[in-house]
Structures are given as C-alpha cells and as structure tokens.
Design an enzyme around this catalytic site. Structure first.
Site, PDB file in Angstrom:
ATOM      1  CG  ASN A   1      -2.108  -0.957   0.965  1.00  0.00           C
ATOM      2  OD1 ASN A   1      -2.749  -0.933  -0.082  1.00  0.00           O
ATOM      3  ND2 ASN A   1      -2.369  -1.820   1.939  1.00  0.00           N
TER       4      ASN A   1
ATOM      5  CG  ASP B   1      10.918  -9.814   1.431  1.00  0.00           C
ATOM      6  OD1 ASP B   1      10.540  -8.842   2.112  1.00  0.00           O
ATOM      7  OD2 ASP B   1      11.405 -10.832   1.940  1.00  0.00           O
TER       8      ASP B   1
END
Length: 193
Positions: free
Chosen positions: A8, A68
């Site tokens: 987000n 990641d």
C-alpha cells in the site's frame, strides 16, 4: 491492464506507474480490495515475495507482483536479511535496527554487505523473479541523514560516502531496487504486451 503491487506504499506505486507506459496501471492492495495483512513467514526474499504476490493473485485473479528486500551481512551469517525491517524487534525502528547492526559488528574486520531486492510476478503461469543487488560495506558509525533503513551506515562499492550522504539520484541509479525494477519493467512491457 491493471497490475497489483502487493503493498500500500503510494509513493512506490506512483514511481512505478511513471516508469510504465500507459497500457499498464499499478494499483495497491487496498485498491484491489485486500485490507488484511499478508504474512511474510519465510527465511528467503524469494519465498516472502511469492507468498505476498500469490495471496493477492488468488484473491483477485489479477496479475500481481511483490517485492521483498533487505540488507545481508555475510559476517553475521546473512543477518539481518529478511528480518531487516524488524532486526531490533517491534515496533519497527530504523534507528534501533541500525544501532543493533553496528553493535553486532563491533570487533569484526570483515564488514562487507549487500542490499538485495527480489520481485516476484504471479500471473497464473510459473512465477517469475527479478533480482537486484548493491554491494558495499558497513561504516563504523552513522553518516548522513538521507535515505531510510540502513542507508546511513551502508557505503556502496565504488563510493566513499553512505547512501545517507549520497544524493537520491545517485542512490536511485545504483540501488538494488532500481536494478530489479529495471528488469521487471522490461519484462512487463515486452512480455505482457
């Protein structure tokens, strides 16, 4: 074509949309209707990126990618690695993480390190991975106030200043994230056309 970034982070999404041509629109998890936290329980960047992307793809059916990343210090057996954001525990704190890493490296002559980013794209076929690294060393103390995370103690290879001292433009041109993102964007624009 809408593509979900399993995040987000509005800044990151805007940045990626600027790099893509107008055939694609990257949207956030919230915009895709996913409001729950997605666990990242694994020991590798690849597994955590896949877990987030696969979760969002399974819920929406839309092409999804996830990232990641973290700092790897071989002298510390790869730490902080996938635990980079929470190395000093919860609540997350860049300052505490940096202080813990400097403390853990006290007395070590070997201070090599690298940032790594792994992007995973899930589209219903075999997951695709795009990786970028940026090698460097860990400084003896905090230098500079720019960037975030471990930037004030990470000196990239070929430089004598930390990411916390270098300009955002220099960091962007050599960073692990920029390298992985360049590979990802090339694939998206050529492979998903």
């Amino acid at each position: 074509m809408k593509i979900i970034l399993a995040s987000n982070n509005k800044h990151k999404i805007a940045e990626i949309n600027e790099l893509l041509d107008n055939r694609f629109e990257v949207i956030s998890l919230t915009e895709a209707g996913i409001t729950e936290d997605i666990p990242e329980p694994y020991d590798t960047f690849e597994e955590n990126a896949l877990a987030k992307a696969q979760y969002a793809f399974d819920k929406t059916g839309l092409i999804t990618f996830s990232e990641d990343s973290g700092l790897v210090v071989p002298a510390l057996k790869g730490a902080p690695g996938v635990f980079s954001a929470r190395y000093a525990g919860e609540p997350r704190s860049d300052a505490r993480n940096t202080a813990k890493l400097l403390q853990d490296l006290e007395g070590y002559a070997e201070r090599d390190a690298y940032y790594q980013t792994t992007i995973c794209l899930v589209s219903g076929a075999k997951p695709m991975y795009f990786k970028g690294t940026c090698a460097g060393t860990i400084a003896e103390n905090v230098q500079g106030e720019g960037g975030f995370g471990y930037d004030p103690i990470f000196i990239p290879q070929g430089y004598d200043q930390t990411f916390g001292q270098l300009s955002p433009a220099v960091k962007k041109s050599i960073s692990h994230r920029a390298k992985a993102m360049a590979l990802f964007i090339t694939y998206i624009q050529e492979g998903l056309s």
